[in-house]
Design an enzyme around this catalytic site. Structure first.
Site, mmCIF file in Angstrom:
data_model
loop_
_atom_site.group_PDB
_atom_site.id
_atom_site.type_symbol
_atom_site.label_atom_id
_atom_site.label_comp_id
_atom_site.label_asym_id
_atom_site.label_seq_id
_atom_site.Cartn_x
_atom_site.Cartn_y
_atom_site.Cartn_z
ATOM 1 N N SER A 154 0.793 -1.236 0.000
ATOM 2 C CA SER A 154 0.000 0.000 0.000
ATOM 3 C C SER A 154 0.823 1.283 0.000
ATOM 4 O O SER A 154 0.253 2.369 -0.155
ATOM 5 C CB SER A 154 -0.939 -0.005 1.210
ATOM 6 O OG SER A 154 -1.803 -1.112 1.158
ATOM 7 N N SER A 155 2.118 1.190 0.203
ATOM 8 C CA SER A 155 2.954 2.394 0.159
ATOM 9 C C SER A 155 2.809 3.141 -1.167
ATOM 10 O O SER A 155 3.002 4.356 -1.225
ATOM 11 C CB SER A 155 4.427 2.028 0.377
ATOM 12 O OG SER A 155 4.656 1.612 1.696
#
Length: 705
Positions: free
Chosen positions: A391-392
């Protein structure tokens, strides 16, 4: 009776004829000598006096490296050295005689002597015994041109026994070791005979006997030293030894650039990347040779040491971050369910210049001698290894939604499980309900990204139906990610950078959704740092670099020379969108770290430096060094974290990557602990240095001249 006539004696006639013939021969000889002397005399005289001019290059000390605060990182330690230069027409017997004399003056290590060296030396020292190893029939084959002389030498080598080569005494082996160095050199090129452990006594002895040692000289050599031991060693690179010389795979390249075969060159990374700068200019001396002998030496040009590099790296910060990674790796490995975890990475970068402040990597390994487990430097992994980051990367997905017009700032979407045709449900970690672009980043909604990606691909979601994505959907999303540095090389000034890997299947709808949450393509830790720096500085993708300045060499010990070249920030591309778009992504990142409910709030809520961040968790498959232990790819979890601080005026950006942390249920948050401690360390160092500068200023003010 008549008197008989006296017979004439024929001898005088024959003698006269012989004298006449000799006279003619001598006359011809005199005429010939006259022609040689008068007509060709000058030519022959010039041939006798003919000289050859050969230029010999002498190496100079390699350039040094300093960190951004001018602390020495890589230096040269001077070494007393003994060299040998092989001249044309030097006979083997003369070289051997010189080696025997030199062996009485120095001690020479014999460990590098091979069996072949011993056999060659035995033949040289025992020519009659060596000749006896060849039969008359074999010799005749050479005379009849059926064999070449080389064949006989090969037979001699084969027939030398173990007992023969064990005959040498310790002193003879030292002579062999020296002779071996003599023989390995190239004509008119000084080669190192000994440069490690040359005592003052040995140096003086050889200096006194140089007249008895043709080709031998004493000089000062250098040895590369690393002031911070193993810190960043993999990135600093290596230099070849004088024995290795030029790498065979690049031999023609270097020879065409005025190198000699036994020159030392950078073999990897910074040493290799900046070889042209670090190598310096060799001292050149012209040797005047007559009949193969040096009769005069004329200096041509003075040598100049290599230029020095000032790195962007803060070595004190680098060491602290290295220690943080090592400590947290051990702490996490001590827990259960982490048997595949063996590495972690951190990159700290100035988002306004692209200067890399620290690039740390640590990896578990085994000591080659003892077999014990140890943690080694793996800073190179920040540019050479890639992983799914999770998700970064969602900041890039939201921005791509803005750029393609499928969402706008403030667009709300409903987070609930998606049911694709023939696939498992695609969902977030819980049903998050209605979310805006900002809160989707704050809470790390997968579904918001899925719905955005479907729109980017021109598809439409209906439960249990095909999405109807347009051809090129993957390319569209990847091209937009590339604006941030994801999936393309960052351009860092180091060789062998990886671009990561792109998933090859572009026909499965669910994989586009995986791509939108960082669970399909792989990226390097350096790419992740460039990505978050682009968000931090407002939309400019800067080229990261590890060299800040190139300095001229200095004549004064302990002082740097003048600046030869400064490395300026290089903008690779600008996102080019509306200012509100990047502001929305920045606000989402700020809330992740500073607002309750943010996925990094627990790590950064109380920090005075007010960071912005984005966490990442990727469901991945293990593909590390133990992959062959498993018949099927082993499911695992990668943990990542990106961020910058302060959020309103960023001066440092960071990425944290910890692949293959645990298997099965969640077991750790090593990414957050490393990120928090690394950022704490940066700002504590900054504060310490500011205090130190203030105290220095006070001291100066209190002691005016």
């Amino acid at each position: 009776m008549k008197k008989e006539k006296k017979k004439k004696n024929p001898i005088p006639f024959r003698l006269n004829f012989m004298f006449f013939f000799i006279f003619i021969l001598f006359s011809a000889l005199v005429i010939r000598l006259g022609i040689v002397q008068i007509v060709y005399g000058d030519n022959y005289l010039r041939e006798v006096d003919r000289t050859e001019n050969d230029v010999v290059n002498s190496p100079v000390p390699r350039g040094k490296m300093y960190d951004r605060y001018l602390n020495p990182v890589v230096d040269n330690d001077p070494l007393n050295a003994i060299t040998y230069t092989k001249y044309p027409n030097t006979k083997t017997a003369e070289m051997l005689e010189t080696a025997e004399i030199l062996a009485t003056l120095i001690k020479k290590d014999t460990k590098k002597i091979t069996e072949r060296d011993r056999k060659d030396f035995w033949i040289l020292k025992n020519p009659k015994k060596a000749e006896a190893l060849i039969t008359k029939a074999e010799r005749k084959k050479v005379e009849e041109n059926k064999w070449k002389e080389k064949k006989l030498y090969e037979l001699q080598l084969e027939r030398i026994t173990e007992e023969n080569i064990k005959e040498f005494t310790k002193d003879e082996l030292e002579v062999l070791a020296i002779f071996r160095e003599f023989n390995s050199g190239y004509a008119l090129t000084p080669s190192i005979v000994k440069n490690k452990g040359v005592t003052k006594k040995e140096f003086a002895r050889v200096s006194e006997h140089l007249s008895d040692l043709p080709g031998v000289d004493v000089t000062t050599d250098w040895d590369r030293t690393y002031k911070y031991d193993e810190t960043l060693r993999s990135v600093l690179g290596k230099v070849s030894s004088s024995e290795e010389g030029l790498p065979s795979e690049n031999l023609d390249y270097y020879l065409a650039r005025d190198y000699t075969r036994n020159d030392r060159v950078g073999k990897s990374y910074i040493e290799k990347q900046y070889e042209d700068v670090l190598r310096g200019k060799k001292a050149k001396v012209e040797n005047i040779l007559s009949k193969g002998e040096v009769v005069d030496t004329i200096p041509v040009t003075d040598g100049e040491s290599g230029k020095d590099l000032v790195l962007t790296i803060d070595m004190e910060l680098q060491q602290i971050v290295d220690e943080i990674i090592e400590t947290e790796l051990r702490r996490t490995k001590a827990k259960g369910n982490t048997y595949l975890l063996d590495r972690a990475f951190v990159v700290l970068m100035d988002p306004n210049t692209g200067e890399v402040l620290a690039m740390s990597g640590k990896q578990y390994g085994h000591n080659a001698k003892t077999g014990a487990t140890e943690i080694n430097d793996f800073a190179l992994g920040t540019i050479t290894t890639s992983y799914t980051m999770g998700s970064s990367v969602k900041g890039a997905t939201v921005y791509t939604g803005f750029q393609t017009g499928v969402i706008s700032p403030g667009t709300t979407l409903y987070d609930q499980p998606l049911y694709l045709a023939g696939a498992k449900p695609k969902k977030s970690y819980s049903n998050l309900g209605y979310l805006s672009d900002v809160t989707a980043l704050k809470k790390s909604s997968n579904v918001y990204m899925f719905l955005t990606a479907i729109k980017i691909g021109g598809g439409h979601y209906s439960p249990h139906q095909k999405l109807g994505l347009k051809s090129g959907s993957f390319t569209t999303l990847r091209n937009h990610y590339a604006q941030f540095g994801l999936g393309v090389r960052t351009g860092i000034d180091l060789p062998n950078e990886s671009a990561g890997f792109k998933g090859v299947d572009t026909s499965t709808d669910g994989l586009l959704l995986d791509l939108s949450i960082g669970q399909y393509d792989t990226y390097t830790p350096m790419q992740l740092a460039q990505y978050v720096s682009t968000i931090a500085n407002g939309g400019q993708r800067l080229e990261p670099h590890v060299v800040k300045e190139i300095r001229n060499p200095s004549d004064k010990h302990g002082e740097l020379g003048s600046v030869f070249q400064s490395v300026s920030p290089k903008v690779l591309n600008d996102l080019g969108g509306e200012e509100i778009w990047i502001q929305r992504v920045q606000e989402g990142f700020r809330q992740v770290a500073q607002e309750p409910g943010g996925t990094a709030y627990s790590a950064f809520a109380s920090k005075s430096y007010r960071p912005a961040a984005k966490t990442g968790t990727a469901q991945a498959f293990y593909d590390g060094p133990r992959r062959n232990e498993y018949s099927e790819p082993e499911p695992t979890i990668n943990l990542t974290l990106v961020g910058y601080a302060p959020h309103n005026k960023p001066e440092v950006a960071f990425s944290v990557v910890a692949p293959w942390v645990y298997q099965g249920s969640a077991a750790d948050d090593i990414n957050k602990r490393i990120g928090e401690r690394a950022m704490d360390a940066y700002f504590k160092l900054k504060e310490k240095r500011l205090k130190g500068d203030t105290e220095k200023d006070k001291a100066v003010d209190s002691n005016p001249e």
